[in-house]
Design a protein around this motif. Structure first.
Motif, PDB file in Angstrom:
ATOM      1  N   MET A  71     -27.200 -16.724 -19.192  1.00 44.57           N
ATOM      2  CA  MET A  71     -26.999 -16.386 -20.606  1.00 44.57           C
ATOM      3  C   MET A  71     -27.427 -14.942 -20.810  1.00 44.57           C
ATOM      4  SD  MET A  71     -28.932 -17.845 -24.038  1.00 44.57           S
ATOM      5  CE  MET A  71     -28.221 -19.488 -24.006  1.00 44.57           C
ATOM      6  N   TYR A  72     -26.612 -14.158 -21.513  1.00 42.26           N
ATOM      7  CA  TYR A  72     -26.954 -12.761 -21.767  1.00 42.26           C
ATOM      8  C   TYR A  72     -26.428 -12.317 -23.125  1.00 42.26           C
ATOM      9  CZ  TYR A  72     -22.199 -12.055 -19.825  1.00 42.26           C
ATOM     10  OH  TYR A  72     -20.842 -12.124 -19.569  1.00 42.26           O
ATOM     11  N   LEU A  73     -26.977 -11.197 -23.627  1.00 37.99           N
ATOM     12  CA  LEU A  73     -26.527 -10.609 -24.880  1.00 37.99           C
ATOM     13  C   LEU A  73     -25.209  -9.888 -24.636  1.00 37.99           C
ATOM     14  CD1 LEU A  73     -29.944  -9.126 -26.054  1.00 37.99           C
ATOM     15  CD2 LEU A  73     -28.791 -11.097 -27.058  1.00 37.99           C
ATOM     16  N   GLU A  74     -24.164 -10.318 -25.311  1.00 39.01           N
ATOM     17  CA  GLU A  74     -22.834  -9.761 -25.076  1.00 39.01           C
ATOM     18  C   GLU A  74     -22.758  -8.275 -25.427  1.00 39.01           C
ATOM     19  OE1 GLU A  74     -18.981  -9.283 -23.985  1.00 39.01           O
ATOM     20  OE2 GLU A  74     -20.242 -11.026 -23.558  1.00 39.01           O
ATOM     21  N   ASP A  75     -23.443  -7.864 -26.488  1.00 39.82           N
ATOM     22  CA  ASP A  75     -23.319  -6.480 -26.970  1.00 39.82           C
ATOM     23  C   ASP A  75     -24.354  -5.530 -26.373  1.00 39.82           C
ATOM     24  OD1 ASP A  75     -21.170  -7.241 -28.452  1.00 39.82           O
ATOM     25  OD2 ASP A  75     -22.214  -7.313 -30.375  1.00 39.82           O
ATOM     26  N   LYS A  76     -25.185  -5.999 -25.462  1.00 35.89           N
ATOM     27  CA  LYS A  76     -26.177  -5.120 -24.838  1.00 35.89           C
ATOM     28  C   LYS A  76     -25.797  -4.891 -23.382  1.00 35.89           C
ATOM     29  CE  LYS A  76     -31.110  -4.431 -23.968  1.00 35.89           C
ATOM     30  NZ  LYS A  76     -31.045  -3.026 -24.444  1.00 35.89           N
ATOM     31  N   LEU A  77     -25.517  -3.633 -23.050  1.00 35.55           N
ATOM     32  CA  LEU A  77     -25.128  -3.283 -21.687  1.00 35.55           C
ATOM     33  C   LEU A  77     -26.279  -2.583 -20.971  1.00 35.55           C
ATOM     34  CD1 LEU A  77     -21.518  -1.955 -22.422  1.00 35.55           C
ATOM     35  CD2 LEU A  77     -22.179  -4.207 -21.537  1.00 35.55           C
ATOM     36  N   PRO A  78     -26.397  -2.768 -19.645  1.00 38.47           N
ATOM     37  CA  PRO A  78     -25.597  -3.701 -18.837  1.00 38.47           C
ATOM     38  C   PRO A  78     -25.969  -5.149 -19.143  1.00 38.47           C
ATOM     39  CG  PRO A  78     -27.387  -2.794 -17.538  1.00 38.47           C
ATOM     40  CD  PRO A  78     -27.434  -2.080 -18.852  1.00 38.47           C
ATOM     41  N   HIS A  79     -25.045  -6.060 -18.861  1.00 39.48           N
ATOM     42  CA  HIS A  79     -25.302  -7.480 -19.096  1.00 39.48           C
ATOM     43  C   HIS A  79     -26.372  -7.978 -18.124  1.00 39.48           C
ATOM     44  CE1 HIS A  79     -21.050  -7.955 -20.986  1.00 39.48           C
ATOM     45  NE2 HIS A  79     -21.966  -7.635 -21.890  1.00 39.48           N
ATOM     46  N   THR A  80     -27.558  -8.256 -18.666  1.00 39.52           N
ATOM     47  CA  THR A  80     -28.696  -8.707 -17.866  1.00 39.52           C
ATOM     48  C   THR A  80     -29.056 -10.127 -18.272  1.00 39.52           C
ATOM     49  OG1 THR A  80     -29.517  -6.430 -17.831  1.00 39.52           O
ATOM     50  CG2 THR A  80     -31.049  -8.159 -17.153  1.00 39.52           C
ATOM     51  N   PRO A  81     -29.133 -11.051 -17.318  1.00 41.81           N
ATOM     52  CA  PRO A  81     -29.429 -12.454 -17.671  1.00 41.81           C
ATOM     53  C   PRO A  81     -30.760 -12.599 -18.409  1.00 41.81           C
ATOM     54  CG  PRO A  81     -28.632 -12.317 -15.419  1.00 41.81           C
ATOM     55  CD  PRO A  81     -28.869 -10.909 -15.871  1.00 41.81           C
ATOM     56  N   ILE A  82     -30.715 -13.314 -19.524  1.00 44.35           N
ATOM     57  CA  ILE A  82     -31.934 -13.661 -20.264  1.00 44.35           C
ATOM     58  C   ILE A  82     -32.594 -14.856 -19.599  1.00 44.35           C
ATOM     59  CG2 ILE A  82     -32.845 -14.456 -22.476  1.00 44.35           C
ATOM     60  CD1 ILE A  82     -30.185 -13.258 -23.674  1.00 44.35           C
ATOM     61  N   MET A  83     -31.756 -15.805 -19.204  1.00 47.07           N
ATOM     62  CA  MET A  83     -32.237 -17.028 -18.565  1.00 47.07           C
ATOM     63  C   MET A  83     -31.074 -17.668 -17.823  1.00 47.07           C
ATOM     64  SD  MET A  83     -32.567 -19.505 -21.946  1.00 47.07           S
ATOM     65  CE  MET A  83     -33.309 -18.244 -22.989  1.00 47.07           C
ATOM     66  N   THR A  84     -31.402 -18.564 -16.886  1.00 45.41           N
ATOM     67  CA  THR A  84     -30.394 -19.345 -16.185  1.00 45.41           C
ATOM     68  C   THR A  84     -30.472 -20.783 -16.684  1.00 45.41           C
ATOM     69  OG1 THR A  84     -30.495 -17.954 -14.206  1.00 45.41           O
ATOM     70  CG2 THR A  84     -29.568 -20.148 -13.949  1.00 45.41           C
ATOM     71  N   LEU A  85     -29.349 -21.297 -17.165  1.00 44.23           N
ATOM     72  CA  LEU A  85     -29.303 -22.638 -17.735  1.00 44.23           C
ATOM     73  C   LEU A  85     -28.750 -23.630 -16.718  1.00 44.23           C
ATOM     74  CD1 LEU A  85     -27.777 -21.726 -21.222  1.00 44.23           C
ATOM     75  CD2 LEU A  85     -30.189 -22.058 -20.665  1.00 44.23           C
ATOM     76  N   LYS A  86     -29.392 -24.780 -16.620  1.00 41.83           N
ATOM     77  CA  LYS A  86     -28.926 -25.847 -15.745  1.00 41.83           C
ATOM     78  C   LYS A  86     -27.924 -26.705 -16.514  1.00 41.83           C
ATOM     79  CE  LYS A  86     -31.760 -24.854 -12.304  1.00 41.83           C
ATOM     80  NZ  LYS A  86     -31.275 -24.417 -10.980  1.00 41.83           N
ATOM     81  N   MET A  87     -26.645 -26.356 -16.422  1.00 44.08           N
ATOM     82  CA  MET A  87     -25.611 -27.098 -17.145  1.00 44.08           C
ATOM     83  C   MET A  87     -25.394 -28.453 -16.480  1.00 44.08           C
ATOM     84  SD  MET A  87     -24.711 -24.860 -19.496  1.00 44.08           S
ATOM     85  CE  MET A  87     -23.059 -25.220 -20.103  1.00 44.08           C
ATOM     86  N   PRO A  88     -25.404 -29.542 -17.251  1.00 44.01           N
ATOM     87  CA  PRO A  88     -25.244 -30.875 -16.655  1.00 44.01           C
ATOM     88  C   PRO A  88     -23.782 -31.190 -16.329  1.00 44.01           C
ATOM     89  CG  PRO A  88     -25.431 -31.049 -19.027  1.00 44.01           C
ATOM     90  CD  PRO A  88     -25.604 -29.587 -18.702  1.00 44.01           C
ATOM     91  N   GLU A  89     -23.583 -32.236 -15.555  1.00 49.27           N
ATOM     92  CA  GLU A  89     -22.230 -32.709 -15.272  1.00 49.27           C
ATOM     93  C   GLU A  89     -21.601 -33.241 -16.563  1.00 49.27           C
ATOM     94  OE1 GLU A  89     -20.872 -36.725 -13.314  1.00 49.27           O
ATOM     95  OE2 GLU A  89     -21.291 -35.280 -11.707  1.00 49.27           O
ATOM     96  N   THR A  90     -20.325 -32.912 -16.778  1.00 48.11           N
ATOM     97  CA  THR A  90     -19.631 -33.363 -17.989  1.00 48.11           C
ATOM     98  C   THR A  90     -18.233 -33.864 -17.628  1.00 48.11           C
ATOM     99  OG1 THR A  90     -18.795 -31.115 -18.405  1.00 48.11           O
ATOM    100  CG2 THR A  90     -20.847 -31.734 -19.489  1.00 48.11           C
ATOM    101  N   LYS A  91     -17.605 -34.502 -18.593  1.00 44.50           N
ATOM    102  CA  LYS A  91     -16.220 -34.921 -18.447  1.00 44.50           C
ATOM    103  C   LYS A  91     -15.369 -34.158 -19.459  1.00 44.50           C
ATOM    104  CE  LYS A  91     -17.286 -39.570 -16.759  1.00 44.50           C
ATOM    105  NZ  LYS A  91     -17.124 -41.034 -16.970  1.00 44.50           N
ATOM    106  N   THR A  92     -14.100 -34.001 -19.124  1.00 43.60           N
ATOM    107  CA  THR A  92     -13.209 -33.273 -20.029  1.00 43.60           C
ATOM    108  C   THR A  92     -13.028 -34.049 -21.322  1.00 43.60           C
ATOM    109  OG1 THR A  92     -11.326 -34.300 -18.909  1.00 43.60           O
ATOM    110  CG2 THR A  92     -11.964 -32.087 -18.186  1.00 43.60           C
ATOM    111  N   GLY A  93     -12.670 -33.313 -22.351  1.00 46.44           N
ATOM    112  CA  GLY A  93     -12.548 -33.888 -23.689  1.00 46.44           C
ATOM    113  C   GLY A  93     -13.630 -33.322 -24.570  1.00 46.44           C
ATOM    114  N   MET A  94     -14.421 -34.191 -25.163  1.00 49.04           N
ATOM    115  CA  MET A  94     -15.555 -33.769 -25.981  1.00 49.04           C
ATOM    116  C   MET A  94     -16.830 -34.168 -25.258  1.00 49.04           C
ATOM    117  SD  MET A  94     -16.559 -32.296 -28.733  1.00 49.04           S
ATOM    118  CE  MET A  94     -17.966 -32.202 -29.844  1.00 49.04           C
ATOM    119  N   ALA A  95     -17.627 -33.188 -24.851  1.00 48.66           N
ATOM    120  CA  ALA A  95     -18.822 -33.482 -24.063  1.00 48.66           C
ATOM    121  C   ALA A  95     -20.039 -32.820 -24.687  1.00 48.66           C
ATOM    122  CB  ALA A  95     -18.642 -32.985 -22.630  1.00 48.66           C
ATOM    123  N   LEU A  96     -21.113 -33.598 -24.847  1.00 54.08           N
ATOM    124  CA  LEU A  96     -22.387 -33.044 -25.291  1.00 54.08           C
ATOM    125  C   LEU A  96     -23.060 -32.368 -24.108  1.00 54.08           C
ATOM    126  CD1 LEU A  96     -23.778 -35.939 -27.528  1.00 54.08           C
ATOM    127  CD2 LEU A  96     -22.618 -33.846 -28.254  1.00 54.08           C
TER     128      LEU A  96
END
Length: 302
Positions: A71-96
């Motif tokens: 995750m990074y600030l889109e308008d602040k260059l260079p794009h430097t990661p703020i944090m790394t997110l552990k995205m869970p497994e999801t299914k297509t459609g609507m996923a929490l």
């Protein structure tokens, strides 16, 4: 032709373009962030919880592998990661996509920048980006790139901050902590951010002169208007001089600027909050004249 896992297997031209089709589906999906919570705040770590969802109009039943996303600030260059997110497994459609994890390295500049942008902007865009695999039954996993930019509503410098129920003591000795001012502050938070600050200390300026220190203890800010108790030690000479002079002697209301000085939570320094609060002054007006009158000192214009 409606694409299903069965006719994908019998359509060579579609099979060749399958990774591109899946990537297009990912590109067309929408990421929504409904809440961010920063709690258990320590000097080098915090716990971050993000409530979000990913929606896509996909006729191909598929499973998206869990992956690491920056995750990074889109308008602040260079794009430097703020944090790394552990995205869970999801299914297509609507996923929490709800994430709760501990973040290390919060004393680093990118996390300080994130807090600063959140605190002082009316809105700002962030980007979540990473690579993963999409599985469709009977087919080889397709590698896709997930990249979504979401505009978040900021706190906007606590614009609209007000102090009420002001109480002024003529002697700081009357208070065990040596404070001669007590009151309550209404702190507006129009964003979706919840954050555990702790004990925040501010330098109190009047007419650009340091006249004392203001404290907010156990500061925990949630979306909406937060009512917190405040206490301060203020030099009475500058205040009394102002209240007997134009224009303040008319209504007894004084304008102050609060500048962040330090933040402690459970005895640990939180530089990522302290530096953000120290970037700009937070303006507030307080009815000191009425508070002094209630304590027995009725000042008039001289």
């Amino acid at each position: 032709m409606r694409l299903t896992s069965r006719n994908l297997l019998t359509a060579p031209s579609v099979l060749v373009g399958f990774p591109r089709i899946i990537q297009d589906k990912v590109n067309a999906s929408v990421l929504s962030i409904d809440g961010i919570s920063v709690t258990n705040t320590k000097t080098n770590t915090v716990q971050v919880s993000i409530n979000s969802s990913v929606s896509s109009s996909n006729s191909i039943p598929a499973v998206v592998e869990g992956f690491d996303a920056i995750m990074y600030l889109e308008d602040k260059l260079p794009h430097t990661p703020i944090m790394t997110l552990k995205m869970p497994e999801t299914k297509t459609g609507m996923a929490l996509v709800n994430i709760t994890q501990e973040i290390n390295g919060t004393a680093n500049q990118p996390f300080i920048d994130f807090n600063s942008w959140y605190l002082w902007n009316e809105s700002f865009p962030i980007t979540v980006e990473g690579d993963t695999l999409v599985h469709v039954k009977g087919l080889k996993p397709a590698k896709v790139h997930f990249k979504k930019t979401v505009t978040l509503k900021g706190i906007n410098g606590f614009k609209g901050l007000t102090v009420t129920h002001a109480n002024v003591s003529l002697s700081a000795a009357d208070d065990p902590q040596g404070n001669n001012f007590h009151g309550f502050a209404d702190i507006p938070n129009p964003s979706i951010l919840t954050f555990e600050v702790g004990n925040a200390t501010f330098i109190n300026y009047f007419n650009k002169t340091d006249i004392g220190t203001l404290f907010i203890d156990d500061m925990f800010i949630r979306p909406g208007v937060n009512n917190v108790s405040v206490r301060a030690t203020i030099e009475q000479g500058a205040v009394i001089t102002a209240l007997t002079s134009q224009p303040y002697c008319k209504d007894g209301i004084l304008p102050f600027d609060l500048m962040g000085k330090s933040v402690l939570n459970h005895g640990q320094n939180l530089p990522y909050f302290a530096q953000a609060l120290a970037l700009h002054p937070q303006s507030v007006t307080i009815g000191v004249g009425a508070a002094l009158k209630a304590s027995g000192l009725d000042l008039k214009c001289t």
